[in-house]
Motif scaffolding. Structure first.
Motif, PDB file in Angstrom:
ATOM      1  N   LYS A  80       0.850  -1.175   0.000  1.00  0.00           N
ATOM      2  CA  LYS A  80       0.000   0.000   0.000  1.00  0.00           C
ATOM      3  C   LYS A  80       0.893   1.235   0.000  1.00  0.00           C
ATOM      4  CE  LYS A  80      -3.767  -2.211   2.558  1.00  0.00           C
ATOM      5  NZ  LYS A  80      -4.635  -2.158   3.764  1.00  0.00           N
ATOM      6  N   PRO A  81       0.439   2.337  -0.607  1.00  0.00           N
ATOM      7  CA  PRO A  81       1.261   3.552  -0.646  1.00  0.00           C
ATOM      8  C   PRO A  81       1.676   4.035   0.735  1.00  0.00           C
ATOM      9  CG  PRO A  81      -0.617   3.742  -2.136  1.00  0.00           C
ATOM     10  CD  PRO A  81      -0.826   2.492  -1.328  1.00  0.00           C
ATOM     11  N   GLU A  82       0.811   3.806   1.741  1.00  0.00           N
ATOM     12  CA  GLU A  82       1.090   4.282   3.092  1.00  0.00           C
ATOM     13  C   GLU A  82       2.303   3.599   3.722  1.00  0.00           C
ATOM     14  OE1 GLU A  82      -1.829   3.075   2.074  1.00  0.00           O
ATOM     15  OE2 GLU A  82      -2.917   4.962   1.774  1.00  0.00           O
ATOM     16  N   LEU A  83       2.765   2.535   3.098  1.00  0.00           N
ATOM     17  CA  LEU A  83       3.918   1.814   3.626  1.00  0.00           C
ATOM     18  C   LEU A  83       5.187   2.660   3.534  1.00  0.00           C
ATOM     19  CD1 LEU A  83       4.683  -0.994   4.771  1.00  0.00           C
ATOM     20  CD2 LEU A  83       5.209  -1.693   2.434  1.00  0.00           C
ATOM     21  N   PHE A  84       5.212   3.610   2.605  1.00  0.00           N
ATOM     22  CA  PHE A  84       6.388   4.442   2.385  1.00  0.00           C
ATOM     23  C   PHE A  84       6.159   5.845   2.936  1.00  0.00           C
ATOM     24  CE2 PHE A  84       5.977   1.413  -1.178  1.00  0.00           C
ATOM     25  CZ  PHE A  84       7.102   0.638  -0.920  1.00  0.00           C
ATOM     26  N   ASN A  85       7.257   6.471   3.397  1.00  0.00           N
ATOM     27  CA  ASN A  85       7.122   7.807   3.983  1.00  0.00           C
ATOM     28  C   ASN A  85       8.230   8.726   3.505  1.00  0.00           C
ATOM     29  OD1 ASN A  85       9.487   7.410   5.703  1.00  0.00           O
ATOM     30  ND2 ASN A  85       8.207   6.064   6.942  1.00  0.00           N
ATOM     31  N   VAL A  86       8.175   9.975   3.955  1.00  0.00           N
ATOM     32  CA  VAL A  86       9.110  10.990   3.476  1.00  0.00           C
ATOM     33  C   VAL A  86      10.535  10.722   3.947  1.00  0.00           C
ATOM     34  CG1 VAL A  86       7.405  12.818   3.177  1.00  0.00           C
ATOM     35  CG2 VAL A  86       8.415  12.440   5.441  1.00  0.00           C
ATOM     36  N   GLN A  87      10.707  10.005   5.078  1.00  0.00           N
ATOM     37  CA  GLN A  87      12.057   9.658   5.506  1.00  0.00           C
ATOM     38  C   GLN A  87      12.705   8.659   4.541  1.00  0.00           C
ATOM     39  OE1 GLN A  87       9.586   9.862   8.031  1.00  0.00           O
ATOM     40  NE2 GLN A  87      10.365  11.866   8.610  1.00  0.00           N
ATOM     41  N   HIS A  88      11.900   7.736   4.018  1.00  0.00           N
ATOM     42  CA  HIS A  88      12.402   6.826   2.989  1.00  0.00           C
ATOM     43  C   HIS A  88      12.902   7.617   1.792  1.00  0.00           C
ATOM     44  CE1 HIS A  88       9.530   3.575   4.718  1.00  0.00           C
ATOM     45  NE2 HIS A  88      10.767   3.315   5.116  1.00  0.00           N
ATOM     46  N   THR A  89      12.092   8.567   1.361  1.00  0.00           N
ATOM     47  CA  THR A  89      12.463   9.391   0.215  1.00  0.00           C
ATOM     48  C   THR A  89      13.741  10.165   0.487  1.00  0.00           C
ATOM     49  OG1 THR A  89      10.149   9.641  -0.459  1.00  0.00           O
ATOM     50  CG2 THR A  89      11.705  11.275  -1.279  1.00  0.00           C
ATOM     51  N   ASN A 129       4.297  -0.950  -8.057  1.00  0.00           N
ATOM     52  CA  ASN A 129       2.995  -1.584  -7.799  1.00  0.00           C
ATOM     53  C   ASN A 129       2.024  -0.685  -7.045  1.00  0.00           C
ATOM     54  OD1 ASN A 129       3.525  -4.108  -9.017  1.00  0.00           O
ATOM     55  ND2 ASN A 129       4.697  -4.779  -7.230  1.00  0.00           N
ATOM     56  N   VAL A 130       2.504   0.407  -6.476  1.00  0.00           N
ATOM     57  CA  VAL A 130       1.602   1.262  -5.690  1.00  0.00           C
ATOM     58  C   VAL A 130       1.503   2.682  -6.232  1.00  0.00           C
ATOM     59  CG1 VAL A 130       1.972  -0.065  -3.579  1.00  0.00           C
ATOM     60  CG2 VAL A 130       3.433   1.890  -4.059  1.00  0.00           C
ATOM     61  N   VAL A 131       2.312   3.029  -7.226  1.00  0.00           N
ATOM     62  CA  VAL A 131       2.272   4.385  -7.780  1.00  0.00           C
ATOM     63  C   VAL A 131       1.033   4.553  -8.656  1.00  0.00           C
ATOM     64  CG1 VAL A 131       3.389   5.924  -9.454  1.00  0.00           C
ATOM     65  CG2 VAL A 131       4.735   4.851  -7.656  1.00  0.00           C
ATOM     66  N   ASP A 132       0.450   5.731  -8.597  1.00  0.00           N
ATOM     67  CA  ASP A 132      -0.729   6.065  -9.406  1.00  0.00           C
ATOM     68  C   ASP A 132      -0.265   6.551 -10.781  1.00  0.00           C
ATOM     69  OD1 ASP A 132      -3.107   6.871 -10.496  1.00  0.00           O
ATOM     70  OD2 ASP A 132      -3.444   8.537  -9.100  1.00  0.00           O
ATOM     71  N   PHE A 133      -0.491   5.728 -11.812  1.00  0.00           N
ATOM     72  CA  PHE A 133      -0.111   6.090 -13.175  1.00  0.00           C
ATOM     73  C   PHE A 133      -1.279   6.669 -13.965  1.00  0.00           C
ATOM     74  CE2 PHE A 133       3.300   3.170 -12.094  1.00  0.00           C
ATOM     75  CZ  PHE A 133       4.409   3.750 -12.707  1.00  0.00           C
ATOM     76  N   SER A 134      -2.338   7.006 -13.272  1.00  0.00           N
ATOM     77  CA  SER A 134      -3.511   7.568 -13.965  1.00  0.00           C
ATOM     78  C   SER A 134      -3.579   9.081 -13.847  1.00  0.00           C
ATOM     79  CB  SER A 134      -4.799   6.958 -13.392  1.00  0.00           C
ATOM     80  OG  SER A 134      -4.968   7.324 -12.023  1.00  0.00           O
ATOM     81  N   THR A 135      -2.758   9.657 -12.974  1.00  0.00           N
ATOM     82  CA  THR A 135      -2.786  11.099 -12.734  1.00  0.00           C
ATOM     83  C   THR A 135      -1.432  11.706 -13.065  1.00  0.00           C
ATOM     84  OG1 THR A 135      -4.387  10.794 -10.950  1.00  0.00           O
ATOM     85  CG2 THR A 135      -3.232  12.914 -11.057  1.00  0.00           C
ATOM     86  N   ARG A 136      -1.449  12.714 -13.915  1.00  0.00           N
ATOM     87  CA  ARG A 136      -0.216  13.393 -14.300  1.00  0.00           C
ATOM     88  C   ARG A 136       0.111  14.473 -13.273  1.00  0.00           C
ATOM     89  NH1 ARG A 136      -1.555  14.093 -18.905  1.00  0.00           N
ATOM     90  NH2 ARG A 136      -0.304  12.565 -20.034  1.00  0.00           N
ATOM     91  N   ILE A 137       1.301  14.384 -12.657  1.00  0.00           N
ATOM     92  CA  ILE A 137       1.741  15.363 -11.665  1.00  0.00           C
ATOM     93  C   ILE A 137       2.695  16.341 -12.327  1.00  0.00           C
ATOM     94  CG2 ILE A 137       2.993  15.695  -9.493  1.00  0.00           C
ATOM     95  CD1 ILE A 137       2.055  12.994  -8.585  1.00  0.00           C
TER      96      ILE A 137
END
Length: 479
Positions: A231-240, A276-284
């Motif tokens: 799930k996306p919530e598994l990753f956080n800003v410290q990981h980044t 597997n968790v990134v949203d590829f339907s929305t252009r940022i």
């Protein structure tokens, strides 16, 4: 001079000592007068981190121990680490200035050699370092990282690095350092070197990455295949933040770093996990970091893999050398990045031409994914381009997978992906270099449909296909 001359009876005497300690000659002369033990006694008698004399005493000791081995030895012999620890780790919070001066002092001392590093490490690891790492101040964290990094160098350094990165008592120190650096920022590069040592050289990236996880119920293991739903919530800003630092080290200092097999495969695994968790339907409309951890991790993983593939020695065009790239290829990197590129909608300039030609969208194109951040397509192409460099195995695989037209499509200007054209041209050059089969296939490609770009139209031209040669040509619109 007699030692009695340095009883610090007034501020003027202390100030004169501070000035004298700023030069190598002054430090050498003061060393012969026993100033270090005398200053440590005065520091002990001040008894409190809030004493107005504590800061100047620490600064004097810091200066005295800057490259002067006699003073550094004297500091250790007179229980300097214990005295400084009683101030820095006092229950009464010390000021940032006091903490900074104390850490700088210890940093100067440990530069003297292994006995000095061992003494300071023994006194401060792990609890002392942990308390200091929890101070959310840049002025404290920078010298703390310098101190820890130096202790983890030289003879005995590897053992201490293992204690720091491979134990339950050491990892929390690194987690606190990362959290402080993320919130307060950093100016010096010590944190970069420290984290690179831990994650890449000591191969503890997976352990530290998992320790940064905010969820206590799930452990992120980059060493094994996925056994749970991500799930996306598994990753956080410290990981980044961690991956951003490692990427910076690899990009800016390639000649000074060595990448382990384990780290390379963990980054490939992280790339697949975040995909597997990134949203590829929305252009940022933002480059990385976007503020979305999963998306940013996807991007930095691509950048790290791009740099790893660029460093591999592929001096022989006919032989795949054993190394990181071969390991990554065996792990499916080429197949994966080609699939990433193939799933994307065409570049913007190609899309516009396709829409102009046919206003109806096919079901296949509706299902195409969009770039989750600006520069994503470029980053994918850059990995492929570096993989292709003088590696016949990769060149042939791209042809066998019928991916040559896909790469040719990337040689265009794209506002959403700066330098896409340059990376696309590099990839095609590497695809064709020394490979006659690929050269022949590209030469025999027929242009099926003309694509007139807005740039061409503004010049009063359009693209047509010669019915005989099947090659594209430019003609005047008014002709």
């Amino acid at each position: 001079m007699a030692m009695a001359a340095y009883e610090y009876e007034d501020d003027e005497t202390l100030e004169s000592l501070l000035q004298a300690s700023k030069t190598p000659l002054g430090r050498s002369r003061l060393a012969a007068s026993g100033v270090v033990p005398n200053t440590l006694r005065h520091l002990t008698s001040s008894s409190s981190s809030s004493s107005p004399l504590t800061l100047p005493y620490l600064r004097l000791l810091r200066n005295l121990c800057a490259g002067e081995i006699s003073n550094q030895d004297s500091f250790i012999h007179c229980s300097g680490p214990d005295i400084v620890a009683s101030i820095l780790l006092s229950s009464a919070p010390a000021s940032v200035e006091v903490l900074c001066a104390g850490l700088q002092l210890l940093g100067n001392v440990v530069l003297a050699g292994e006995p000095h590093r061992a003494a300071v490490w023994h006194r401060f690891f792990p609890n002392g370092f942990l308390l200091l790492a929890r101070v959310r101040e840049r002025g404290v964290r920078d010298p703390l990282c310098m101190l820890i990094d130096t202790c983890c160098s030289g003879i005995g350094g590897k053992r201490r690095l293992e204690e720091l990165s491979g134990t339950h008592s050491g990892l929390p120190i690194l987690v606190e350092i990362i959290q402080t650096a993320f919130k307060a920022g950093y100016q010096e590069e010590w944190i970069e070197w420290l984290l690179f040592k831990v994650c890449v050289e000591e191969q503890r990236f997976s352990s530290l990455f998992s320790a940064l996880n905010s969820s206590d119920n799930i452990e992120i293991d980059l060493d094994v295949s996925l056994t749970y739903e991500l799930k996306p919530e598994l990753f956080n800003v410290q990981h980044t933040f961690l991956l951003q630092i490692l990427s910076k080290c690899l990009t800016e200092r390639p000649e000074e770093v060595t990448v382990s097999d384990k780290f390379a495969t963990e980054i490939l695994q992280l790339l697949k996990m975040t995909y597997n968790v990134v949203d590829f339907s929305t252009r940022i409309n933002s480059s990385i970091p976007t503020g979305c951890p999963a998306t940013d991790l996807l991007g930095y993983s691509l950048v790290i893999l791009r740099d790893i593939c660029a460093w591999e020695d592929a001096s022989s065009p006919d032989t795949d050398k054993d190394g990181l790239v071969k390991l990554l290829l065996d792990g499916g990197l080429l197949d994966f990045v080609l699939s990433l590129l193939g799933e994307l909608e065409p570049p913007a300039i190609v899309r516009k031409s396709m829409v102009k030609k046919d206003n109806s969208s096919s079901p296949v194109e509706v299902m195409k994914k969009v770039c989750p951040y600006q520069g994503y397509r470029r980053d994918v192409v850059s990995v492929i381009g570096n993989l292709l460099h003088r590696r016949k195995r990769v060149q042939d695989e791209v042809r066998d997978k019928q991916a040559i037209p896909l790469l040719l499509q990337q040689c265009v200007v794209d506002e959403e992906n700066l330098f896409l054209r340059e990376w696309g041209l590099l990839a095609v050059r590497n695809l064709l270099e020394g490979n006659e089969d690929n050269q022949k296939e590209v030469a025999e490609l027929e242009v099926k449909e003309p694509v007139t770009t807005p740039e061409i139209s503004r010049l009063g031209l359009k693209v047509e296909v010669d019915e005989v040669t099947k090659q594209a040509k430019l003609v005047n619109i008014s002709g």
